[in-house]
Design a protein around this motif. Structure first.
Motif, PDB file in Angstrom:
ATOM      1  N   CYS A  98     -15.463  10.184  -0.150  1.00 57.17           N
ATOM      2  CA  CYS A  98     -14.269   9.723   0.689  1.00 57.17           C
ATOM      3  C   CYS A  98     -14.977   9.402   2.057  1.00 57.17           C
ATOM      4  N   PRO A  99     -14.562   8.392   2.534  1.00 55.32           N
ATOM      5  CA  PRO A  99     -15.246   7.641   3.774  1.00 55.32           C
ATOM      6  C   PRO A  99     -14.747   8.453   4.825  1.00 55.32           C
ATOM      7  N   VAL A 100     -13.801   9.415   4.945  1.00 55.64           N
ATOM      8  CA  VAL A 100     -13.511  10.177   6.005  1.00 55.64           C
ATOM      9  C   VAL A 100     -13.781  11.603   5.947  1.00 55.64           C
ATOM     10  N   THR A 101     -13.746  12.177   4.920  1.00 58.16           N
ATOM     11  CA  THR A 101     -14.069  13.681   4.828  1.00 58.16           C
ATOM     12  C   THR A 101     -15.541  13.587   4.235  1.00 58.16           C
ATOM     13  N   SER A 102     -16.147  12.762   3.582  1.00 59.00           N
ATOM     14  CA  SER A 102     -17.220  12.830   2.853  1.00 59.00           C
ATOM     15  C   SER A 102     -17.212  13.769   1.760  1.00 59.00           C
ATOM     16  N   GLN A 103     -16.123  14.167   1.164  1.00 58.91           N
ATOM     17  CA  GLN A 103     -15.884  14.884  -0.212  1.00 58.91           C
ATOM     18  C   GLN A 103     -15.994  13.831  -1.288  1.00 58.91           C
ATOM     19  N   PRO A 104     -16.341  14.433  -2.399  1.00 61.54           N
ATOM     20  CA  PRO A 104     -16.659  13.631  -3.705  1.00 61.54           C
ATOM     21  C   PRO A 104     -15.070  13.316  -4.171  1.00 61.54           C
ATOM     22  N   ASP A 105     -14.965  11.935  -4.826  1.00 61.40           N
ATOM     23  CA  ASP A 105     -14.004  11.618  -5.358  1.00 61.40           C
ATOM     24  C   ASP A 105     -14.317  11.312  -6.668  1.00 61.40           C
ATOM     25  N   PHE A 106     -13.349  11.623  -7.749  1.00 58.38           N
ATOM     26  CA  PHE A 106     -13.893  11.437  -9.291  1.00 58.38           C
ATOM     27  C   PHE A 106     -12.614  10.403  -9.747  1.00 58.38           C
ATOM     28  N   ALA A 107     -12.944   9.680 -10.898  1.00 59.35           N
ATOM     29  CA  ALA A 107     -12.180   8.661 -11.320  1.00 59.35           C
ATOM     30  C   ALA A 107     -12.644   8.194 -12.800  1.00 59.35           C
ATOM     31  N   HIS A 108     -11.764   7.982 -13.588  1.00 56.56           N
ATOM     32  CA  HIS A 108     -11.989   7.233 -14.928  1.00 56.56           C
ATOM     33  C   HIS A 108     -11.607   5.858 -14.637  1.00 56.56           C
ATOM     34  N   ILE A 109     -12.673   5.106 -14.962  1.00 54.88           N
ATOM     35  CA  ILE A 109     -12.681   3.597 -14.727  1.00 54.88           C
ATOM     36  C   ILE A 109     -12.737   2.989 -16.234  1.00 54.88           C
ATOM     37  N   VAL A 110     -11.878   2.033 -16.323  1.00 55.23           N
ATOM     38  CA  VAL A 110     -11.820   1.407 -17.618  1.00 55.23           C
ATOM     39  C   VAL A 110     -11.708  -0.241 -17.182  1.00 55.23           C
ATOM     40  N   ILE A 111     -12.759  -1.008 -17.766  1.00 55.59           N
ATOM     41  CA  ILE A 111     -12.697  -2.182 -17.468  1.00 55.59           C
ATOM     42  C   ILE A 111     -12.773  -3.160 -18.923  1.00 55.59           C
ATOM     43  N   ASP A 112     -12.008  -4.039 -19.053  1.00 58.59           N
ATOM     44  CA  ASP A 112     -11.631  -5.020 -19.988  1.00 58.59           C
ATOM     45  C   ASP A 112     -12.076  -6.458 -19.822  1.00 58.59           C
ATOM     46  N   TYR A 113     -12.938  -7.083 -20.374  1.00 57.58           N
ATOM     47  CA  TYR A 113     -13.206  -8.441 -20.052  1.00 57.58           C
ATOM     48  C   TYR A 113     -13.469  -9.409 -21.291  1.00 57.58           C
ATOM     49  N   VAL A 114     -12.748 -10.639 -21.308  1.00 57.00           N
ATOM     50  CA  VAL A 114     -13.491 -11.590 -22.156  1.00 57.00           C
ATOM     51  C   VAL A 114     -14.451 -12.218 -21.638  1.00 57.00           C
ATOM     52  N   PRO A 115     -15.708 -12.451 -22.262  1.00 57.47           N
ATOM     53  CA  PRO A 115     -16.810 -13.304 -21.838  1.00 57.47           C
ATOM     54  C   PRO A 115     -16.759 -14.680 -21.960  1.00 57.47           C
ATOM     55  N   SER A 116     -17.365 -15.279 -21.225  1.00 53.09           N
ATOM     56  CA  SER A 116     -17.468 -16.747 -21.180  1.00 53.09           C
ATOM     57  C   SER A 116     -18.981 -17.040 -21.611  1.00 53.09           C
ATOM     58  N   GLN A 117     -19.716 -17.300 -20.651  1.00 50.89           N
ATOM     59  CA  GLN A 117     -21.204 -17.876 -21.100  1.00 50.89           C
ATOM     60  C   GLN A 117     -22.184 -16.499 -21.128  1.00 50.89           C
ATOM     61  N   PHE A 118     -21.590 -15.534 -20.333  1.00 51.53           N
ATOM     62  CA  PHE A 118     -22.381 -14.425 -20.197  1.00 51.53           C
ATOM     63  C   PHE A 118     -21.733 -13.082 -20.484  1.00 51.53           C
ATOM     64  N   ILE A 119     -22.653 -11.864 -20.717  1.00 53.80           N
ATOM     65  CA  ILE A 119     -21.993 -10.665 -20.552  1.00 53.80           C
ATOM     66  C   ILE A 119     -22.833  -9.832 -19.683  1.00 53.80           C
ATOM     67  N   VAL A 120     -22.505  -8.477 -19.327  1.00 51.97           N
ATOM     68  CA  VAL A 120     -22.879  -7.764 -18.438  1.00 51.97           C
ATOM     69  C   VAL A 120     -24.197  -7.085 -19.170  1.00 51.97           C
ATOM     70  N   GLU A 121     -25.322  -6.886 -18.604  1.00 49.17           N
ATOM     71  CA  GLU A 121     -26.455  -6.229 -19.200  1.00 49.17           C
ATOM     72  C   GLU A 121     -25.938  -4.561 -18.963  1.00 49.17           C
ATOM     73  N   SER A 122     -25.806  -3.640 -19.894  1.00 47.15           N
ATOM     74  CA  SER A 122     -25.212  -2.364 -19.631  1.00 47.15           C
ATOM     75  C   SER A 122     -25.898  -1.460 -18.942  1.00 47.15           C
ATOM     76  N   LYS A 123     -27.425  -1.471 -18.791  1.00 44.92           N
ATOM     77  CA  LYS A 123     -27.945  -0.545 -18.063  1.00 44.92           C
ATOM     78  C   LYS A 123     -27.953  -0.917 -16.562  1.00 44.92           C
ATOM     79  N   SER A 124     -27.910  -2.198 -16.395  1.00 44.89           N
ATOM     80  CA  SER A 124     -27.890  -2.558 -15.043  1.00 44.89           C
ATOM     81  C   SER A 124     -26.416  -2.225 -14.402  1.00 44.89           C
ATOM     82  N   PHE A 125     -25.612  -2.320 -15.148  1.00 44.52           N
ATOM     83  CA  PHE A 125     -23.974  -1.738 -14.959  1.00 44.52           C
ATOM     84  C   PHE A 125     -24.069  -0.306 -14.448  1.00 44.52           C
ATOM     85  N   LYS A 126     -24.606   0.461 -15.408  1.00 48.88           N
ATOM     86  CA  LYS A 126     -24.628   1.941 -15.152  1.00 48.88           C
ATOM     87  C   LYS A 126     -25.336   2.306 -13.717  1.00 48.88           C
TER      88      LYS A 126
END
Length: 153
Positions: free
Chosen positions: A51-79
């Motif tokens: 949190c930018p105000v309290t500096s307390q941790p925030d937690f989320a479940h993020i889901v990303i869907d994509y349809v690639p064109s020329q490229f895909i994300v290299e997963s370790k760099s994404f992690k």
């Protein structure tokens, strides 16, 4: 131009956790199925930021869907990129949309959507959604299927 596997900076090497979410960490590789529309899903059930105000941790479940064109994300760099948010102070909305925008900037995918399901602090869960355009037709795109927050039990 994408990098060949031997030119990747993260894959196959011990990596330091970044101090901030640096989009330059993200790497792409050639889409192995160019000309075929298919969906790639990244599910990050233990995303953290600060949190930018309290500096307390925030937690989320993020889901990303994509349809690639020329490229895909290299997963370790994404992690590693996502780990850069661990000590980054930003509101839920900024984190969620910035992740999507950085992937779009890197890949120029045919389509992308993101769902940020943030766990409550102060009793209110905040969910953030964004997509680049209308959902593609004739492509199986599963629902996110992330349970709404129910509190205890």
């Amino acid at each position: 131009m994408s990098k060949s596997n031997k030119d990747l900076n993260a894959l196959g090497y011990k990596s330091k956790i970044p101090d901030f979410p640096d989009k330059h960490i993200l790497e792409k590789v050639d889409n192995p199925k160019i000309g075929l529309d298919y969906l790639i899903r990244f599910t990050c059930p233990e995303f953290t930021s600060i949190c930018p105000v309290t500096s307390q941790p925030d937690f989320a479940h993020i889901v990303i869907d994509y349809v690639p064109s020329q490229f895909i994300v290299e997963s370790k760099s994404f992690k590693l990129y996502l780990l850069g948010y661990r000590n980054h102070g930003a509101f839920h909305e900024d984190c969620t949309i910035s992740i999507a925008q950085d992937i779009v900037e890197l890949l120029s995918p045919k389509w992308l959507r993101i769902g940020g399901y943030w766990y409550p602090r102060g009793g209110i869960p905040i969910d953030i959604f964004w997509q680049t355009s209308e959902q593609p037709k004739n492509l199986f795109i599963p629902i996110h299927n992330v349970d709404n927050y129910r509190g205890r039990g």
